[in-house]
Design a protein around this motif. Structure first.
Motif, PDB file in Angstrom:
ATOM      1  N   SER A  67       1.158  -1.683  -0.084  1.00 30.83           N
ATOM      2  CA  SER A  67      -0.351  -0.113  -0.041  1.00 30.83           C
ATOM      3  C   SER A  67       0.761   1.439   0.575  1.00 30.83           C
ATOM      4  CB  SER A  67      -1.067   0.164   1.713  1.00 30.83           C
ATOM      5  OG  SER A  67      -2.092  -1.223   1.476  1.00 30.83           O
ATOM      6  N   ALA A  68       2.287   1.243  -0.027  1.00 31.10           N
ATOM      7  CA  ALA A  68       2.718   2.146   0.309  1.00 31.10           C
ATOM      8  C   ALA A  68       3.775   2.354  -0.865  1.00 31.10           C
ATOM      9  CB  ALA A  68       3.931   2.633   1.302  1.00 31.10           C
ATOM     10  N   VAL A  69       4.199   0.755  -1.565  1.00 30.76           N
ATOM     11  CA  VAL A  69       5.245   1.471  -2.183  1.00 30.76           C
ATOM     12  C   VAL A  69       5.565   0.257  -3.241  1.00 30.76           C
ATOM     13  CG1 VAL A  69       7.486   2.135  -2.146  1.00 30.76           C
ATOM     14  CG2 VAL A  69       7.164   2.422  -4.303  1.00 30.76           C
ATOM     15  N   GLN A  70       5.132  -0.561  -4.428  1.00 25.23           N
ATOM     16  CA  GLN A  70       5.260  -1.499  -4.649  1.00 25.23           C
ATOM     17  C   GLN A  70       6.761  -2.325  -5.336  1.00 25.23           C
ATOM     18  OE1 GLN A  70       3.480  -0.088  -6.481  1.00 25.23           O
ATOM     19  NE2 GLN A  70       2.551  -0.905  -8.387  1.00 25.23           N
ATOM     20  N   HIS A  71       7.439  -1.010  -5.657  1.00 25.82           N
ATOM     21  CA  HIS A  71       8.132  -1.228  -6.452  1.00 25.82           C
ATOM     22  C   HIS A  71       9.040   0.017  -6.795  1.00 25.82           C
ATOM     23  CE1 HIS A  71      11.365  -2.740  -9.401  1.00 25.82           C
ATOM     24  NE2 HIS A  71      11.038  -1.679 -10.494  1.00 25.82           N
ATOM     25  N   MET A  72      10.294  -0.101  -6.383  1.00 25.95           N
ATOM     26  CA  MET A  72      11.445   1.084  -7.578  1.00 25.95           C
ATOM     27  C   MET A  72      11.964   0.935  -7.694  1.00 25.95           C
ATOM     28  SD  MET A  72      10.001   4.063  -6.958  1.00 25.95           S
ATOM     29  CE  MET A  72      11.453   5.257  -7.132  1.00 25.95           C
ATOM     30  N   SER A  73      13.082   0.726  -8.921  1.00 27.12           N
ATOM     31  CA  SER A  73      14.258   0.379  -9.461  1.00 27.12           C
ATOM     32  C   SER A  73      15.341   0.529  -8.085  1.00 27.12           C
ATOM     33  CB  SER A  73      14.914   1.333 -11.188  1.00 27.12           C
ATOM     34  OG  SER A  73      14.829   2.673 -10.287  1.00 27.12           O
ATOM     35  N   ASN A  74      16.432   0.155  -8.644  1.00 30.56           N
ATOM     36  CA  ASN A  74      17.834   0.429  -7.841  1.00 30.56           C
ATOM     37  C   ASN A  74      18.514   1.412  -7.973  1.00 30.56           C
ATOM     38  OD1 ASN A  74      18.001  -2.399  -5.828  1.00 30.56           O
ATOM     39  ND2 ASN A  74      18.224  -3.292  -7.381  1.00 30.56           N
ATOM     40  N   LEU A  75      17.944   2.441  -8.207  1.00 28.89           N
ATOM     41  CA  LEU A  75      19.116   3.546  -9.043  1.00 28.89           C
ATOM     42  C   LEU A  75      18.364   4.244  -6.822  1.00 28.89           C
ATOM     43  CD1 LEU A  75      18.324   4.516 -12.582  1.00 28.89           C
ATOM     44  CD2 LEU A  75      20.518   3.622 -11.622  1.00 28.89           C
ATOM     45  N   TYR A  76      17.745   3.654  -6.186  1.00 32.83           N
ATOM     46  CA  TYR A  76      17.023   4.516  -5.445  1.00 32.83           C
ATOM     47  C   TYR A  76      16.646   3.951  -4.351  1.00 32.83           C
ATOM     48  CZ  TYR A  76      14.838   7.436  -8.999  1.00 32.83           C
ATOM     49  OH  TYR A  76      15.236   8.363 -10.343  1.00 32.83           O
ATOM     50  N   TYR A  77      16.840   4.247  -3.014  1.00 36.42           N
ATOM     51  CA  TYR A  77      17.166   4.179  -1.890  1.00 36.42           C
ATOM     52  C   TYR A  77      15.941   3.144  -1.165  1.00 36.42           C
ATOM     53  CZ  TYR A  77      21.773   5.499  -1.138  1.00 36.42           C
ATOM     54  OH  TYR A  77      23.277   5.478  -1.301  1.00 36.42           O
ATOM     55  N   THR A  78      15.322   2.044  -0.967  1.00 33.83           N
ATOM     56  CA  THR A  78      13.791   2.071   0.068  1.00 33.83           C
ATOM     57  C   THR A  78      13.943   0.859   1.117  1.00 33.83           C
ATOM     58  OG1 THR A  78      13.493  -0.108  -1.203  1.00 33.83           O
ATOM     59  CG2 THR A  78      12.862   1.275  -2.455  1.00 33.83           C
TER      60      THR A  78
END
Length: 385
Positions: A67-78
């Protein structure tokens, strides 16, 4: 054949010899098919659903992240990716982690680490064991020490040699002849028949690796994440690997792989040397964080207790010739053909697996004692009948 099975046969590649059962839903160690039939799940998706089906805590962790974020590329931190890496390193003493999506990918990463680590010395050979299984990509097939997996897919990636498990003399001869860059092995050969390595053999692997500057790489894809009653199976042997690969139970049901690196090799892969679009996906990582948090000393002790109970009930029983394995990763040599036993168990409401000539049990680590005994009753009845 129901509508779902017919559609699957028409449109899905025929790479799986599926049973005529369509699973609809489940909870814990029980699943139900579309006809309402109930089964005790003693396979856990081949060692994946470590906490069982639809575990409430795991579902909550995954849903919150979804519900927050399902995917981001590895150019960014999670945060889930960083949190999971911290948990893995803290609990193993390793230094860095590379995340991927499967066990085969985790092993591919290990191969790249070994090749780059030893590149300046001109070494590239990786030693693995006969009867091993490391994945289905061309490179991990080459690493797999079972010839029947190789036959139809030549040429495989070169640079792998295999030596017999538990044969110290042959191991020493192979190390002398090939001067390997690394050795990659499973502490319990799962697909090879649920066969634990002998302690003196593993000790010699570790000694030779240190003496010859070979990387000691342990494949914990199936054995890891509490499956054997320790967080990772190598911990039973008192060794300190340079690289550990894992997947399956780590995600609790979502695809994730991890390659753990010791300080010795933690800087081998630099920016651009490796990558994965989905590796460290925040939803999968959130689920894995929850799995690791649940794998505490109490749960691991319960795994060992349930395993001892199962082995005691099975050993010497009518129709059973031998029991092998470690923790809740058991192989049962039966007088009847294993495939026949598995099918008969399914017809009586218990799902299990095969490994070579054996029946294989990989229940959820959280399986209640009463369900474990009910499943064993089914297996014992089939074997004795």
């Amino acid at each position: 054949m129901n509508e779902i099975q017919a559609k699957d046969k028409q449109y899905v590649a025929g790479t799986y010899a599926r049973f005529p059962v369509t699973i609809d839903h489940g909870h814990g160690s029980e699943v139900f098919d579309t006809d309402g039939n109930r089964y005790i799940d003693m396979g856990s998706g081949i060692g994946v659903t470590a906490l069982g089906i639809a575990d409430e805590g795991w579902v909550a962790a995954v849903t919150a992240q979804l519900s927050a974020v399902q995917h981001m590329s590895n150019l960014y931190y999670t945060a889930p990716c960083a949190d999971l890496a911290e948990r893995l390193c803290t609990r193993t003493g390793m230094d860095k982690v590379f995340f991927s999506n499967s066990g085969a990918e985790a092993n591919e990463c290990a191969v790249k680490i070994a090749r780059k680590y030893a590149a300046e010395s001109g070494r590239h050979t990786i030693l693995t064991l006969e009867n091993s299984f490391h994945g289905r990509t061309l490179t991990t097939l080459a690493a797999t020490g079972q010839e029947h997996f190789h036959t139809l897919f030549q040429p495989l990636t070169p640079g792998f040699v295999h030596t017999p498990a538990n044969d110290i003399a042959a191991l020493r001869a192979a190390v002398e002849e090939y001067a390997p860059a690394a050795v990659l092995f499973e502490c319990v050969q799962g697909e090879g028949g649920v066969l634990p390595l002998e302690e003196d053999f593993v000790a010699e692997l570790a000694r030779l690796a240190a003496a010859r500057d070979m990387l000691l790489m342990v494949d914990e894809v199936q054995t890891g994440n509490g499956r054997t009653g320790a967080l990772y199976a190598y911990m039973h042997y008192g060794i300190t690997p340079d690289v550990v690969t894992t997947a399956k139970g780590l995600g609790g049901g979502l695809p994730i792989g991890a390659t753990l690196m010791s300080r010795k090799v933690s800087a081998v892969l630099g920016a651009g040397d490796h990558g994965s679009t989905y590796g460290g996906n925040p939803v999968a990582a959130a689920g894995a964080c929850h799995v690791l948090d649940r794998l505490d000393d109490t749960l691991l002790a319960a795994v060992r207790e349930k395993a001892a109970h199962a082995v005691a009930r099975l050993t010497g029983a009518r129709g059973i010739k031998a029991v092998t394995g470690k923790g809740l990763m058991l192989g049962i040599e039966t007088e009847k053909p294993a495939a026949e036993v598995v099918r008969a168990c399914m017809e009586r409401g218990m799902l299990c697996l095969t490994a070579k000539t054996k029946v294989r049990l990989l229940p959820a680590l959280t399986i209640p004692q009463e369900l474990l005994d009910e499943a064993l009753d089914v297996l014992l009845g089939v074997c004795a009948g």
